[in-house]
Each structure stands twice: as C-alpha cells, then as structure tokens.
Design a protein around this motif. Structure first.
Motif, PDB file in Angstrom:
ATOM      1  N   SER A  46       0.831  -1.208   0.000  1.00  0.00           N
ATOM      2  CA  SER A  46       0.000   0.000   0.000  1.00  0.00           C
ATOM      3  C   SER A  46       0.859   1.249   0.000  1.00  0.00           C
ATOM      4  CB  SER A  46      -0.904   0.024   1.241  1.00  0.00           C
ATOM      5  OG  SER A  46      -1.630   1.229   1.277  1.00  0.00           O
ATOM      6  N   ASP A  47       0.363   2.274  -0.673  1.00  0.00           N
ATOM      7  CA  ASP A  47       0.974   3.595  -0.613  1.00  0.00           C
ATOM      8  C   ASP A  47       0.273   4.474   0.419  1.00  0.00           C
ATOM      9  OD1 ASP A  47       2.816   3.019  -2.625  1.00  0.00           O
ATOM     10  OD2 ASP A  47       1.431   3.613  -4.203  1.00  0.00           O
ATOM     11  N   ARG A  48      -0.830   3.971   0.980  1.00  0.00           N
ATOM     12  CA  ARG A  48      -1.547   4.717   2.027  1.00  0.00           C
ATOM     13  C   ARG A  48      -0.711   4.712   3.299  1.00  0.00           C
ATOM     14  NH1 ARG A  48      -7.389   5.209   1.911  1.00  0.00           N
ATOM     15  NH2 ARG A  48      -7.215   4.985   4.159  1.00  0.00           N
TER      16      ARG A  48
END
Length: 175
Positions: A46-48
C-alpha cells in the motif's frame, strides 16, 4: 457521505468505545480468524499511510518522556484502528477501514492489546494469540508507538482509564 459495502448483523465487541471493560466470550475460531486477518492485512502492499515517521520523531520523546530510537524498524500495512468497537463477535468481522495504510509492523496487534489492558485475562489472551507479532523487537516498538498515541489522547481528555496501565506497560517495555 458514506458507502455501505455489506450489512453486518453481528454485534461489535464493545458498543461505544474502543476500550475493553469485560472479557468477551470468543472461541478459538474467532482468535484464529483475527490472527489470519492481521497477517493477511500486513502482507498487502500500500501507498496509504496510517502512521507517519515524522509524527513518531516528535511524539515519542514528547509523550513517553524517554530518549529512544524513533525510526520504525519495519513497516507493514495495518488496519490502523483495530480496537474492540471495530470487531464483531461471535463471528469475526473487521469494521471501519478508513484509516488503513502503512504502520510499524505489529501496530494492529499492539493497539488491540493496549485497549485490552483493563481486562487482564483478555490482555493475556491477545498476547498469547498474537505473540508471533507482539513478542518481537518490531512488536515491542509497535507497542511504544501505540502507547505514545494513547498517552497523547489522554492529554486531550480521552482514554483516561488507560493511563495507569499504559504507564506500567511503558515501564515494562523500557526496563
């Protein structure tokens, strides 16, 4: 505006707050499902972001009152808000996903453990069931992160009942 993905009929473990105040009656399948779910979440790329390094660099010394390394040793994906009001029983469903993203490895387990500390038998069960995550150097670091965050909430008047047990746990972790 909110989106409804599924209607859940099971009740949450706690109804109005994240803190556990009495032991839930959860079977082995529930605990196994939680462990499996947390392992699966951690493996999702994830880039979150759920927890920021910059926050930890500032907040750890401020709220823990000690000087320790603040660099996160390992990042994984986390639910980011794993507490008893976001879990259902007797059938496990994990609710409230808006805060998911990268966090220190073990963050979800550490958060659930911290919110269990007022019910020692459940806290022991969380440690037993999630020890493969918590009883590691990265898991202990995640506990320090969660204690930092919860001590900050206490300064705002939230989670006041947890202060004593969090400070005891902090002392045990930093001996």
């Amino acid at each position: 505006m909110a989106e409804l993905y599924d209607k859940i009929t099971a009740s949450t473990i706690t109804t109005h707050e994240p803190i556990l105040r009495e032991a839930p009656d959860l079977d082995d399948a529930w605990w196994d499902g939680l462990s499996t779910a947390l392992d699966a979440i951690a493996a999702v790329p994830s880039d979150r972001v759920a927890v920021r390094q910059e926050y930890l660099d500032r907040a750890i010394p401020q709220y823990l009152g000690i000087s320790i390394e603040t660099k996160v040793p390992a990042w994984t994906t986390a639910h980011g808000d794993l507490h008893w009001a976001n879990l259902t029983g007797p059938t496990l469903t994990v609710l409230d996903w808006e805060g998911w993203g990268a966090a220190p490895a073990g963050y979800d387990a550490a958060l659930l453990y911290s919110y269990s500390l007022l019910v020692p038998e459940t806290a022991v069960q969380v440690r037993s069931r999630l020890g493969h995550v918590l009883d590691t150097p990265t898991g202990r670091f995640a506990e320090l992160v969660v204690i930092t965050e919860l001590l900050q909430t206490i300064t705002r008047g939230d989670n006041l009942d947890l202060e004593g047990v969090l400070r005891s746990r902090l002392s045990a972790l930093t001996r």
